[in-house]
Design a protein around this motif. Sequence first.
Motif, PDB file in Angstrom:
ATOM      1  N   GLY A 182      39.740  51.575  44.904  1.00 29.43           N
ATOM      2  CA  GLY A 182      40.949  51.172  44.204  1.00 29.43           C
ATOM      3  C   GLY A 182      40.635  50.439  42.921  1.00 29.43           C
ATOM      4  O   GLY A 182      39.491  50.412  42.462  1.00 29.43           O
ATOM      5  N   VAL A 183      41.672  49.837  42.373  1.00 28.09           N
ATOM      6  CA  VAL A 183      41.557  49.067  41.133  1.00 28.09           C
ATOM      7  C   VAL A 183      42.081  47.667  41.414  1.00 28.09           C
ATOM      8  O   VAL A 183      43.156  47.504  42.008  1.00 28.09           O
ATOM      9  N   ILE A 184      41.321  46.669  40.999  1.00 26.02           N
ATOM     10  CA  ILE A 184      41.710  45.285  41.257  1.00 26.02           C
ATOM     11  C   ILE A 184      42.956  44.919  40.449  1.00 26.02           C
ATOM     12  O   ILE A 184      43.019  45.142  39.241  1.00 26.02           O
ATOM     13  N   ALA A 185      43.936  44.342  41.152  1.00 26.45           N
ATOM     14  CA  ALA A 185      45.114  43.779  40.497  1.00 26.45           C
ATOM     15  C   ALA A 185      44.901  42.282  40.297  1.00 26.45           C
ATOM     16  O   ALA A 185      45.249  41.734  39.259  1.00 26.45           O
ATOM     17  N   ALA A 186      44.339  41.612  41.313  1.00 21.96           N
ATOM     18  CA  ALA A 186      44.073  40.167  41.243  1.00 21.96           C
ATOM     19  C   ALA A 186      43.070  39.803  42.321  1.00 21.96           C
ATOM     20  O   ALA A 186      42.900  40.517  43.303  1.00 21.96           O
ATOM     21  N   SER A 187      42.408  38.664  42.123  1.00 20.52           N
ATOM     22  CA  SER A 187      41.516  38.148  43.164  1.00 20.52           C
ATOM     23  C   SER A 187      41.668  36.638  43.215  1.00 20.52           C
ATOM     24  O   SER A 187      41.999  36.001  42.217  1.00 20.52           O
ATOM     25  N   ASP A 188      41.450  36.081  44.383  1.00 24.56           N
ATOM     26  CA  ASP A 188      41.568  34.644  44.586  1.00 24.56           C
ATOM     27  C   ASP A 188      40.314  34.169  45.315  1.00 24.56           C
ATOM     28  O   ASP A 188      40.244  34.220  46.544  1.00 24.56           O
ATOM     29  N   PRO A 189      39.285  33.720  44.550  1.00 27.72           N
ATOM     30  CA  PRO A 189      38.054  33.268  45.187  1.00 27.72           C
ATOM     31  C   PRO A 189      38.272  32.135  46.184  1.00 27.72           C
ATOM     32  O   PRO A 189      37.600  32.062  47.203  1.00 27.72           O
ATOM     33  N   ALA A 238      43.391  41.656  45.762  1.00 24.35           N
ATOM     34  CA  ALA A 238      44.573  42.514  45.775  1.00 24.35           C
ATOM     35  C   ALA A 238      44.286  43.733  44.912  1.00 24.35           C
ATOM     36  O   ALA A 238      43.736  43.603  43.808  1.00 24.35           O
ATOM     37  N   LEU A 239      44.644  44.900  45.426  1.00 21.80           N
ATOM     38  CA  LEU A 239      44.456  46.132  44.677  1.00 21.80           C
ATOM     39  C   LEU A 239      45.784  46.575  44.071  1.00 21.80           C
ATOM     40  O   LEU A 239      46.856  46.177  44.540  1.00 21.80           O
ATOM     41  N   GLN A 240      45.692  47.429  43.073  1.00 23.20           N
ATOM     42  CA  GLN A 240      46.900  47.886  42.390  1.00 23.20           C
ATOM     43  C   GLN A 240      47.827  48.688  43.304  1.00 23.20           C
ATOM     44  O   GLN A 240      49.010  48.802  43.018  1.00 23.20           O
ATOM     45  N   ASP A 241      47.304  49.221  44.403  1.00 23.46           N
ATOM     46  CA  ASP A 241      48.167  49.967  45.333  1.00 23.46           C
ATOM     47  C   ASP A 241      48.990  49.039  46.219  1.00 23.46           C
ATOM     48  O   ASP A 241      49.750  49.487  47.071  1.00 23.46           O
ATOM     49  N   GLY A 242      48.826  47.728  46.039  1.00 21.79           N
ATOM     50  CA  GLY A 242      49.591  46.744  46.799  1.00 21.79           C
ATOM     51  C   GLY A 242      48.866  46.164  48.000  1.00 21.79           C
ATOM     52  O   GLY A 242      49.342  45.213  48.618  1.00 21.79           O
ATOM     53  N   SER A 243      47.714  46.701  48.345  1.00 17.43           N
ATOM     54  CA  SER A 243      46.987  46.166  49.503  1.00 17.43           C
ATOM     55  C   SER A 243      46.312  44.846  49.145  1.00 17.43           C
ATOM     56  O   SER A 243      45.861  44.637  48.023  1.00 17.43           O
ATOM     57  N   LYS A 276      37.183  41.279  37.906  1.00 16.04           N
ATOM     58  CA  LYS A 276      38.325  41.092  37.014  1.00 16.04           C
ATOM     59  C   LYS A 276      39.388  42.159  37.292  1.00 16.04           C
ATOM     60  O   LYS A 276      39.065  43.263  37.708  1.00 16.04           O
ATOM     61  N   PRO A 277      40.652  41.821  37.031  1.00 21.74           N
ATOM     62  CA  PRO A 277      41.708  42.836  37.142  1.00 21.74           C
ATOM     63  C   PRO A 277      41.365  44.042  36.266  1.00 21.74           C
ATOM     64  O   PRO A 277      40.866  43.895  35.153  1.00 21.74           O
ATOM     65  N   GLY A 278      41.594  45.223  36.817  1.00 22.18           N
ATOM     66  CA  GLY A 278      41.270  46.462  36.111  1.00 22.18           C
ATOM     67  C   GLY A 278      39.943  47.064  36.522  1.00 22.18           C
ATOM     68  O   GLY A 278      39.688  48.236  36.248  1.00 22.18           O
ATOM     69  N   ASP A 279      39.066  46.272  37.178  1.00 18.53           N
ATOM     70  CA  ASP A 279      37.799  46.817  37.661  1.00 18.53           C
ATOM     71  C   ASP A 279      38.078  47.841  38.761  1.00 18.53           C
ATOM     72  O   ASP A 279      38.895  47.609  39.653  1.00 18.53           O
TER      73      ASP A 279
END
Length: 189
Positions: A116-123, A129-134, A157-160
């Motif tokens: 998938g593609v990263i939407a956000a991450s919280d270390p 969170a992936l762009q597909d909502g998971s 980073k988001p978009g990776d």
Amino acid sequence: RGYLITAVEEGMLDKNYLDQLAPTGAASRAQVAALTCLALDLELSTAPLTFADAADIPSGYKSYVATLVEHKLMQGMPGNVFEPNSSINRAQMAVLLSNLLNNDFANPYPGRYITGVIAASDPGLGLIALQDGSRLLLSKDCRYYLGREKASMADLKPGDRVRLIKGDDGQIAFVRAERTASQGGLHQG
């Protein structure tokens, strides 16, 4: 023998090809290209081959070689040659297997492999969170790679684009990220 019978039964090999196979001998690079195409049921390419030794590739194998080159599963050798009649060595076979995995032709972890593609991450929470909502929980021992380099969660980073593998506990145990040039540097996994 059992593997060959299975390959014929599954339609990966034509039984008429078995006489040419010489199963106890070394496989040539051209033969491995053909067997890989047949096993993956790839549509054969008609693209011209630009290798300096393209004329040495037996005519019945040219479309198989072109197909694997087009799909980035096999490549030429130094000097822009393919060496179609040379025996494939362990290192070349390892590259082919790696390319099968990296180009999504094989899944060694059924049900545990996620792309998938990263939407956000919280270390802090260990979530991605992936762009597909998971939303996925990362294990404390998770291994991170950005391209082929070891990384940390903070490097993501988001978009990776990511490839993730779930551990036995359902948490993500492995992350390989790729960053495009538009994101500030090209990293390929």
